[in-house]
Scaffold this motif. Structure first.
Motif, PDB file in Angstrom:
ATOM      1  N   UNK A 104       0.821  -1.211   0.000  1.00  0.00           N
ATOM      2  CA  UNK A 104       0.000   0.000   0.000  1.00  0.00           C
ATOM      3  C   UNK A 104       0.855   1.261   0.000  1.00  0.00           C
TER       4      UNK A 104
ATOM      5  N   UNK B  87       7.044   2.265  -2.949  1.00  0.00           N
ATOM      6  CA  UNK B  87       8.490   2.247  -2.707  1.00  0.00           C
ATOM      7  C   UNK B  87       8.867   3.020  -1.453  1.00  0.00           C
ATOM      8  N   UNK B  88       9.424   2.313  -0.483  1.00  0.00           N
ATOM      9  CA  UNK B  88       9.858   2.950   0.759  1.00  0.00           C
ATOM     10  C   UNK B  88      11.190   3.657   0.518  1.00  0.00           C
ATOM     11  N   UNK B  89      11.291   4.910   0.939  1.00  0.00           N
ATOM     12  CA  UNK B  89      12.516   5.674   0.692  1.00  0.00           C
ATOM     13  C   UNK B  89      13.264   6.040   1.974  1.00  0.00           C
TER      14      UNK B  89
ATOM     15  N   UNK C  24       7.320   6.937  -1.527  1.00  0.00           N
ATOM     16  CA  UNK C  24       7.154   7.985  -2.538  1.00  0.00           C
ATOM     17  C   UNK C  24       5.762   8.604  -2.438  1.00  0.00           C
ATOM     18  N   UNK C  25       4.828   7.904  -1.784  1.00  0.00           N
ATOM     19  CA  UNK C  25       3.458   8.411  -1.681  1.00  0.00           C
ATOM     20  C   UNK C  25       3.218   9.241  -0.437  1.00  0.00           C
TER      21      UNK C  25
ATOM     22  N   UNK D 209      20.818   2.688   4.246  1.00  0.00           N
ATOM     23  CA  UNK D 209      21.309   2.713   2.866  1.00  0.00           C
ATOM     24  C   UNK D 209      20.402   1.968   1.902  1.00  0.00           C
TER      25      UNK D 209
ATOM     26  N   UNK E 227      16.589   1.232   2.086  1.00  0.00           N
ATOM     27  CA  UNK E 227      15.211   1.169   2.582  1.00  0.00           C
ATOM     28  C   UNK E 227      14.343   0.236   1.731  1.00  0.00           C
ATOM     29  N   UNK E 228      14.803  -0.066   0.495  1.00  0.00           N
ATOM     30  CA  UNK E 228      14.007  -0.936  -0.371  1.00  0.00           C
ATOM     31  C   UNK E 228      13.866  -2.350   0.198  1.00  0.00           C
TER      32      UNK E 228
ATOM     33  N   UNK F 297      10.416  -3.214   1.201  1.00  0.00           N
ATOM     34  CA  UNK F 297       9.529  -3.687   0.142  1.00  0.00           C
ATOM     35  C   UNK F 297       9.868  -5.126  -0.265  1.00  0.00           C
TER      36      UNK F 297
ATOM     37  N   UNK G 194      -8.005   0.071  -9.724  1.00  0.00           N
ATOM     38  CA  UNK G 194      -6.759  -0.597  -9.360  1.00  0.00           C
ATOM     39  C   UNK G 194      -7.026  -2.075  -9.046  1.00  0.00           C
TER      40      UNK G 194
ATOM     41  N   UNK H  89      -2.619  10.813  -4.485  1.00  0.00           N
ATOM     42  CA  UNK H  89      -2.291  10.301  -3.141  1.00  0.00           C
ATOM     43  C   UNK H  89      -2.386  11.384  -2.067  1.00  0.00           C
TER      44      UNK H  89
ATOM     45  N   UNK I 258      11.047   7.662  -9.116  1.00  0.00           N
ATOM     46  CA  UNK I 258      10.852   8.486  -7.913  1.00  0.00           C
ATOM     47  C   UNK I 258      11.512   7.873  -6.689  1.00  0.00           C
ATOM     48  N   UNK I 259      11.542   6.528  -6.658  1.00  0.00           N
ATOM     49  CA  UNK I 259      12.123   5.865  -5.483  1.00  0.00           C
ATOM     50  C   UNK I 259      13.616   6.159  -5.387  1.00  0.00           C
TER      51      UNK I 259
ATOM     52  N   UNK J  48      14.318   9.719  -4.397  1.00  0.00           N
ATOM     53  CA  UNK J  48      14.133  10.007  -2.973  1.00  0.00           C
ATOM     54  C   UNK J  48      15.184   9.300  -2.125  1.00  0.00           C
ATOM     55  N   UNK J  49      15.609   8.105  -2.585  1.00  0.00           N
ATOM     56  CA  UNK J  49      16.575   7.351  -1.777  1.00  0.00           C
ATOM     57  C   UNK J  49      17.984   7.892  -1.931  1.00  0.00           C
TER      58      UNK J  49
END
Lengths: 104, 483
Positions: free
Chosen positions: A11, A14-16, A39-40, A62, A64-65, A68, B384, B409, B466-467, B470-471
């Motif tokens: 939900x 992508x966790x950053x 990103x959300x 380093x 965070x992915x 996921x 979705x 979002x 985008x990931x 941001x990372x």
């Protein structure tokens, strides 16, 4: 060991960034112990039990992915020393959680 | 992106301007100044002109097409505003001109302030804050000064903020050291009055509220909300982000608010600089005037002056007095529209939004089945579940059809949210073209969902990662090639 679920990571997207507490920090069940940023959005992380932090997953700084890719394994966030093991009885097991998610 | 950085075009020794040899003796720079030249790109004048012209051609703007980015009020900015702001007497005025040499500018600011007072139902405004979030900071500094002056600051540590609020509200309150307490929304999308009542006691400094809120819904309980917060001794802060829905019709002061900020770049048609000059004037009720930033404008004996003698003022919040050129544009817009014109603006903004809601409601989920104000939120949740196509994909796909994406979002209280604000400046044909494009995207999602995950394909820059951005953000050129 505390992290977020497969459903939660899906939900969030992508966790950053994961903002986790320092080792030794006292946590209270149901209260926020940090945040997870995707990103959300940015979401609070809630402590499932009362206790103190004994370890933090340093790899998430380093990578965070990992949250996921492997939420139940390498994507763990913190380790908690339980104050009261009875609190575990209050939590859902995997089956009950799945039912909750599907009813949503 | 096909256009390289200007640094990548740099050739050692190349110059846009060549100065003649110096015919005066060289004077060494004072100590402490730079010893080596800065690493600026070395390009010709034509290289620089072409580079920035090409970049400017890649930009999407309201002058190119429809821009219904929710909660941003991307209305057309009439060129007349720029004509007025370009008048030499305004454009060439130095911020430190003496009062005697800037009476015309002071008169304009005085008049603009008093028009905003009338529109908001406030006693005085400061025009100093340079953006909406800056206005919020100013308003919350005033809140703190008010409670301090009453000796109440030590116990008033909480700021209440609905869960549908813009992120700047909690950020502002937290930045000033307040504890942010989130107030839930009710089933109609407004503030949950019972939850508000439960959260209100003598530890509350203020409630920050956007009305209509980010769901585009006017809070039906605003009188009760104001009474509850005032009853607990707190102040009511009005975030003017959505003032385009009510301008000329409803006044925040009449709803019970104590502090108001307007975004002139939203409601009053000054350019959205995307970080460039904006304006977020802050108005207050009579009892809070002593805390406004200095200077205020004073009028007496037919002349205008700066007033600095406000001992309880929070102080200055910006050098100069706001972004003057922006203030001239807003003043021009207000005069060009007049009182009745302002009423038409909110009327047409609400009408356009409801028309588009009716059309998009046939394609997407509508989380709150109510008439909306100037904007609305639909959800791609069902789409979705059925096709795997998300709000993000839809936002990207609309770019390929030559229009701007909705806000996605946000607000956080709606899953797969798409927030649409058409504004009053669009015609029926444009609204229909947008709804038709959305219908075509939904049809494509049902036929070939994979193709939408790749969108956009026709823009200067395709789908962004985008990931990774941001990372591993690269925010500064360091001379090393990014990879």
């Amino acid at each position: 060991m505390v992290g977020i679920t497969q459903y939660a990571q899906q939900e969030l997207g992508d966790v950053v960034y994961v903002d986790a507490p320092a080792v030794g920090k006292a946590l209270q069940a149901g209260k926020s112990f940090g945040t997870v940023e995707s990103v959300k959005s940015v979401s609070d992380l809630y402590a499932p039990v009362t206790g103190s932090v004994t370890a933090v997953n340093g790899k998430l700084a380093d990578a965070p992915e990992l949250v996921n890719r492997d939420p139940y394994g390498d994507g763990w966030m913190i380790r908690i020393k339980l104050a009261d093991a009875k609190e575990l009885d209050e939590l859902l097991d995997a089956k009950a959680y799945q039912a909750l998610v599907e009813s949503h | 992106m096909s256009e390289p950085l200007i640094f990548d075009r740099s050739v050692p020794g190349r110059r846009a301007v060549t100065f003649p040899a110096s015919d005066v003796p060289a004077t060494p720079l004072p100590p402490g100044t730079r010893k080596a030249p800065p690493a600026l790109p070395e390009v010709s004048e034509l290289d620089a002109v072409r580079h920035f012209t090409r970049l400017s051609e890649s930009i999407y703007s309201i002058d190119k097409g429809f821009y219904p980015l929710g909660s941003c009020t991307m209305k057309y900015n009439p060129k007349l505003n720029d004509v007025a702001a370009s008048l030499p007497g305004f454009a060439g005025l130095h911020p430190f001109s003496p009062e005697g040499g800037s009476q015309g500018a002071l008169e304009l600011l005085w008049q603009l302030e008093h028009i905003l007072c009338e529109v908001a139902g406030m006693a005085r405004f400061t025009l100093e804050p340079a953006a909406g979030a800056h206005g919020e900071l100013t308003g919350m500094l005033i809140t703190r000064a008010y409670h301090r002056h009453r000796g109440d600051d030590a116990k008033r540590r909480k700021v209440l903020i609905p869960d549908s609020a813009h992120g700047t509200n909690p950020a502002t309150a937290a930045g000033l050291g307040y504890e942010v307490v989130e107030v839930a929304s009710d089933a109609r999308g407004g503030v949950d009055v019972a939850a508000l009542r439960a959260a209100c006691d003598d530890s509350v400094a203020a409630l920050m509220l956007t009305n209509p809120n980010t769901l585009g819904l006017f809070d039906e309980h605003i009188d009760e909300i104001a009474a509850i917060v005032h009853g607990a001794g707190g102040l009511l802060y009005y975030d003017g982000a959505n003032a385009n829905a009510i301008v000329g019709r409803v006044r925040p002061g009449d709803m019970g608010f104590d502090i108001v900020h307007f975004n002139l770049h939203k409601t009053f048609s000054t350019p959205h600089g995307m970080g460039g000059p904006g304006a977020g004037p802050v108005g207050v009720v009579e009892s809070l005037v002593p805390y406004l930033p200095v200077p205020l404008i004073a009028r007496g004996d037919g002349r205008y002056s700066w007033r600095w003698d406000l001992p309880h003022s929070i102080g200055r919040v910006r050098a100069g007095y706001g972004n003057f050129g922006v203030l001239v544009r807003a003043f021009t817009y207000i005069l060009a529209n007049g009182r009745d014109g302002l009423e038409d603006i909110s009327g047409h903004a609400v009408l356009n939004a409801n028309y588009l809601l009716a059309r998009l409601g046939e394609l997407f989920d509508v989380p709150f089945d109510r008439r909306c104000m100037h904007e609305f939120v639909v959800s791609a949740k069902s789409l979705k579940a059925k096709t795997g196509v998300r709000a993000l994909d839809i936002g990207k796909a609309i770019l390929d059809r030559g229009m701007h994406a909705p806000t996605v979002y946000f607000p956080l209280v709606v899953e797969e949210a798409m927030m649409v604000e058409p504004t009053e400046t669009e015609t029926l044909e444009v609204l229909d073209a947008y709804a038709d494009a959305m219908a075509a995207i939904v049809a494509q999602a049902e036929r070939d969902p994979e193709s939408l995950h790749a969108a956009p394909i026709s823009t200067p820059v395709g789908r962004m990662d985008e990931a990774t951005a941001a990372r591993k953000p690269i925010v500064r050129w360091t001379g090393e090639a990014a990879n």
